[in-house]
Design a protein around this motif. Structure first.
Motif: not given
Length: 442
Positions: A127-140
């Motif tokens: 639910t935290i925006h920064a973690k959503q960005v970091w853990l975006e599946p394709t980028t991950f």
């Protein structure tokens, strides 16, 4: 052989040790059978929709890959420090580079096909925006494949250079599958002195980049592949603890391997008790360092008493995880630290073997405890059974098989750095063209 202070060995005698005999075919066959059976069970689990198959896959990937990557990184550290003590035994750790391209493929398979079973945040995003960005599946997926790919590429380049130096001066010998590789290594190989200096210079540059990639890369991989399983938790020391755990695991494996190779090759004059003592001291020193990292991380989180941090340790200190968590501390710190205070314990094979096995088992439990409690928050019983055992055997078999294949294909001892009349010139860098010593400032 000369046993003087300079440890000058006859090249013919060292070559005879290297080429004494191949590793028995039955050992490779056993390892390959274990690999086939273990991965067959894994595939069966995937087909059955058994998520624990992927999770056990992930635990064992972390376990075997952190150990193997640490082996090559330690060899790179030996080059950076221009260490002499390990010249006879470096190849025995460089051989684990054979696992890394296999691990790269296995990581890609897990990230492309097994993410949903391994990482809870795929179905329950942060639910935290920064973690959503970091853990975006394709980028991950892309990030982790690239980061680990850099570590693998640098590791392979480093070992290629080291092996080429020995292949270039030795008669053709080794497993048939690598004959073409050895031929490419010999292509363009020049005078021994010049090759020794130019290789040493290249190795210095590659080693620095490899060690930097190892430290930074495994910190990021630890965040993504281990810490992110519980995306509520975060610790700046977590990455260090993960890759230093692999470092300790490797040193414990190394302590056992030296003894096995010494007996197998009959190399009692080349691999000596001094090597046992040196590796034992490293085991002791980094056990203390790992203990410091682990306690420091725990102490700060306990003292801060923030729920988003303390829940990670509280979960691992309640049933059914309590016994395994305590076992990690005992096996990875208490037993090695207090046993290896003694010099004789570092040298005496039965004691060092027991200590090493404790550390290795402790590290596997550590990897298990990193992964499973974050996925099975409140299980009725430990998720520890057929899947974990068989997939461990599969990984262990493939890991051992790849190492044996490498060690049967290339010189098992760094013969040039051990026997060349020019070997100690590399302690003073030379211009690779003129072969004149460089001024200190260069």
């Amino acid at each position: 052989m000369s046993h003087g202070q300079d440890h000058t060995y006859s090249r013919d005698e060292v070559t005879a040790l290297i080429q004494r005999q191949p590793i028995p075919a039955r050992h490779k066959l056993i390892a390959l059978v274990l690999a086939v059976v273990g991965f067959a069970v894994f595939v069966l689990g995937v087909v059955m929709g058994q998520e624990r198959a992927w999770q056990a896959f992930h635990v064992n990937w972390l376990f075997f890959t952190t150990i193997s990557s640490s082996a090559v990184a330690l060899a790179a550290v030996q080059r950076i420090t221009t260490a002499r003590w390990s010249r006879a035994v470096n190849r025995m750790q460089e051989g684990f580079v054979a696992w890394l391209p296999i691990a790269f493929v296995l990581l890609a398979v897990a990230l492309l096909f097994g993410k949903t079973a391994i990482f809870p945040w795929i179905d329950d995003p942060p639910t935290i925006h920064a973690k959503q960005v970091w853990l975006e599946p394709t980028t991950f997926t892309i990030r982790n494949i690239i980061v680990f790919g850099i570590i693998v590429a640098l590791s392979m380049r480093f070992v290629w250079n080291a092996v080429r130096l020995d292949v270039g001066v030795l008669p053709e010998w080794g497993a048939a599958w690598a004959k073409g590789i050895r031929g490419r290594m010999r292509s363009g190989f020049g005078a021994e002195r010049r090759e020794l200096h130019s290789t040493h210079s290249r190795q210095g540059k590659v080693a620095v980049f490899l060690v930097i990639a190892f430290g930074y890369g495994w910190t990021m991989l630890a965040w993504d592949l281990s810490m992110s399983l519980d995306w509520h938790f975060q610790s700046t020391m977590y990455g260090w603890q993960v890759f230093m755990g692999g470092w300790i695991g490797w040193l414990m494996v190394y302590a056992v391997l030296l003894r096995l190779w010494r007996n197998f090759l009959g190399a009692h004059d080349v691999i000596t008790e001094t090597h046992f003592w040196d590796v034992g001291k490293l085991c002791f020193a980094f056990t203390a360092f790992w203990g410091y990292l682990t306690f420091a991380q725990y102490l700060i989180i306990w003292y801060g008493n923030w729920g988003e941090e303390t829940h990670f340790f509280r979960l691992r200190l309640i049933e059914p995880w309590t016994g395994l968590t305590v076992a990690i501390a005992v096996l990875m710190f208490v037993v090695p630290f207090f046993t290896l205070l003694s010099k004789s314990a570092k040298i005496y094979t039965p004691v060092m073997t027991v200590v090493s096995l404790c550390g290795i088992v402790g590290l596997w439990i550590h990897r298990y405890i990193e992964v499973y409690p974050s996925i099975y928050v409140t299980p009725n019983a430990l998720p520890l059974g057929l899947w974990e055992l068989m997939i461990f055997l599969g990984f262990g078999g493939l890991w051992a098989w790849s190492y044996m294949q490498f060690m049967d294909a290339f010189p098992r001892i760094g013969v040039v750095l051990l026997t060349s009349p020019y070997r100690d010139e590399v302690q003073v860098p030379c211009d690779p063209v003129t072969m004149e010593p460089l001024p200190a400032h260069e």
